[in-house]
Design an enzyme around this catalytic site. Structure first.
Site, PDB file in Angstrom:
ATOM      1  N   LYS A  28       0.834  -1.216   0.000  1.00 10.70           N
ATOM      2  CA  LYS A  28       0.000   0.000   0.000  1.00 10.70           C
ATOM      3  C   LYS A  28       0.865   1.263   0.000  1.00 10.70           C
ATOM      4  O   LYS A  28       0.635   2.173  -0.776  1.00 10.70           O
ATOM      5  CB  LYS A  28      -0.901   0.045   1.249  1.00 10.70           C
ATOM      6  CG  LYS A  28      -1.830  -1.135   1.394  1.00 10.70           C
ATOM      7  CD  LYS A  28      -2.744  -0.984   2.601  1.00 10.70           C
ATOM      8  CE  LYS A  28      -2.047  -1.097   3.940  1.00 10.70           C
ATOM      9  NZ  LYS A  28      -1.620  -2.462   4.297  1.00 10.70           N
ATOM     10  N   ARG A  71      -9.925   1.124   8.175  1.00 11.29           N
ATOM     11  CA  ARG A  71      -9.520  -0.246   8.494  1.00 11.29           C
ATOM     12  C   ARG A  71     -10.628  -1.001   9.215  1.00 11.29           C
ATOM     13  O   ARG A  71     -10.466  -2.162   9.534  1.00 11.29           O
ATOM     14  CB  ARG A  71      -8.317  -0.193   9.431  1.00 11.29           C
ATOM     15  CG  ARG A  71      -7.025  -0.719   8.826  1.00 11.29           C
ATOM     16  CD  ARG A  71      -5.957  -0.443   9.864  1.00 11.29           C
ATOM     17  NE  ARG A  71      -4.782  -1.222   9.708  1.00 11.29           N
ATOM     18  CZ  ARG A  71      -3.686  -0.804   9.097  1.00 11.29           C
ATOM     19  NH1 ARG A  71      -3.657   0.371   8.526  1.00 11.29           N
ATOM     20  NH2 ARG A  71      -2.621  -1.576   9.067  1.00 11.29           N
ATOM     21  N   ARG A 128      11.647  -6.504   5.149  1.00  6.47           N
ATOM     22  CA  ARG A 128      11.426  -5.083   4.833  1.00  6.47           C
ATOM     23  C   ARG A 128      12.319  -4.202   5.708  1.00  6.47           C
ATOM     24  O   ARG A 128      12.530  -4.473   6.882  1.00  6.47           O
ATOM     25  CB  ARG A 128       9.962  -4.714   5.089  1.00  6.47           C
ATOM     26  CG  ARG A 128       9.679  -3.229   4.958  1.00  6.47           C
ATOM     27  CD  ARG A 128       8.220  -2.942   4.776  1.00  6.47           C
ATOM     28  NE  ARG A 128       7.476  -2.969   6.017  1.00  6.47           N
ATOM     29  CZ  ARG A 128       6.179  -2.677   6.089  1.00  6.47           C
ATOM     30  NH1 ARG A 128       5.505  -2.377   4.994  1.00  6.47           N
ATOM     31  NH2 ARG A 128       5.558  -2.712   7.243  1.00  6.47           N
ATOM     32  N   ARG A 156      11.087  -1.993  11.124  1.00  5.66           N
ATOM     33  CA  ARG A 156       9.984  -1.558  11.980  1.00  5.66           C
ATOM     34  C   ARG A 156       9.802  -2.552  13.112  1.00  5.66           C
ATOM     35  O   ARG A 156       9.892  -3.746  12.900  1.00  5.66           O
ATOM     36  CB  ARG A 156       8.690  -1.466  11.156  1.00  5.66           C
ATOM     37  CG  ARG A 156       8.399  -0.071  10.652  1.00  5.66           C
ATOM     38  CD  ARG A 156       7.261  -0.038   9.676  1.00  5.66           C
ATOM     39  NE  ARG A 156       6.030  -0.674  10.160  1.00  5.66           N
ATOM     40  CZ  ARG A 156       4.889  -0.667   9.479  1.00  5.66           C
ATOM     41  NH1 ARG A 156       4.835  -0.058   8.312  1.00  5.66           N
ATOM     42  NH2 ARG A 156       3.825  -1.262   9.960  1.00  5.66           N
ATOM     43  N   ARG A 171      -1.128  -9.020  13.154  1.00  2.00           N
ATOM     44  CA  ARG A 171      -1.663  -8.011  12.221  1.00  2.00           C
ATOM     45  C   ARG A 171      -2.498  -8.675  11.126  1.00  2.00           C
ATOM     46  O   ARG A 171      -3.529  -8.147  10.714  1.00  2.00           O
ATOM     47  CB  ARG A 171      -0.515  -7.199  11.602  1.00  2.00           C
ATOM     48  CG  ARG A 171       0.037  -6.148  12.569  1.00  2.00           C
ATOM     49  CD  ARG A 171       1.487  -5.803  12.273  1.00  2.00           C
ATOM     50  NE  ARG A 171       1.700  -5.125  11.014  1.00  2.00           N
ATOM     51  CZ  ARG A 171       2.884  -5.093  10.395  1.00  2.00           C
ATOM     52  NH1 ARG A 171       3.936  -5.709  10.900  1.00  2.00           N
ATOM     53  NH2 ARG A 171       3.007  -4.443   9.260  1.00  2.00           N
TER      54      ARG A 171
END
Ligand code: ADP
Length: 199
Positions: free
Chosen positions: A13, A87, A126, A159, A170
């Protein structure tokens, strides 16, 4: 023009929203980036939301809705791409109501789809620039110099919520609370599905 981008964590996203910003002049509004900034600045809001982000839980609707409405009061006339918002169904209804009052609407909702194992692979590799937020991946989008941002020379970090346990949480929350938005936008004929594996 208002675009909503949604999909499971790690579906891309943020990357797609940045492209819309660069190529089409959209304002990229990411609630996740907004919260991370507040946490980094140790504001009272940052302190309030920190544990939700660390655990991969959703920040309560009342807090998120208030922030988005404050943002929209100033920016409602802009071309906006919403990244990570709404969300929940409640957030989606509130966004529609707010925009309607301003004679605006969500024009398109893009759902980026990605399988669970691919999500985990992507998110554990990531890295993000601590300075400018640029997104990298150790498997398919490496920086030219290890741990250094190509764009600004900032330090790349992982992160805190990109570890496997929190990622699984998540994903569970995504399917429970966020996936019902698929039917919500489908009914309004606004939903477009994108294969997240292509990007
Ligand atoms: P991702 O989509 O990869 O999980 P985001 O940066 O969009 O990452 O969100 C990170 C975290 O910020 C979420 O796990 C959640 O705690 C919080 N958050 C972001 N947007 C929302 C929202 N619209 N509603 C509730 N919590 C949110």
């Amino acid at each position: 023009m208002k675009i909503v981008l949604f999909g499971p964590p790690g579906s891309g996203k943020g990357t797609q929203a940045e492209l819309l910003k660069e190529k089409e002049g959209f304002y990229h509004f990411s609630t996740g980036d907004f919260f991370r900034q507040e946490i980094a600045n140790q504001t009272s809001l940052g302190k309030k939301v920190q544990h939700y982000l660390e655990k991969g839980l959703l920040v309560p609707d009342e807090i998120v809705i208030e922030i988005v409405e404050a943002f929209l009061k100033e920016n409602c006339d802009k071309k906006i791409v919403f990244d990570g918002y709404p969300r929940t169904i409640r957030q989606a209804i509130s966004l529609d109501q707010f925009l309607e009052e301003k004679n605006q609407k969500v024009n398109f909702c893009f759902l980026i789809e990605l399988a669970e194992e691919e999500i985990i692979k992507r998110l554990t590799s990531r890295r993000v620039c601590e300075n400018c937020g640029a997104i990298y991946n150790l498997n398919f989008k490496k920086p030219k110099i290890e741990n250094i941002c190509d764009l600004c020379g900032g330090q790349l970090i992982q992160r805190k919520d990109d570890n496997e346990e929190v990622i699984r949480e998540r994903i569970t929350i995504y399917y429970k609370d966020t996936a019902p938005l698929i039917a919500y936008y489908e009914q309004k004929n606004k939903l477009y599905r994108i294969n997240g594996n292509l990007y």
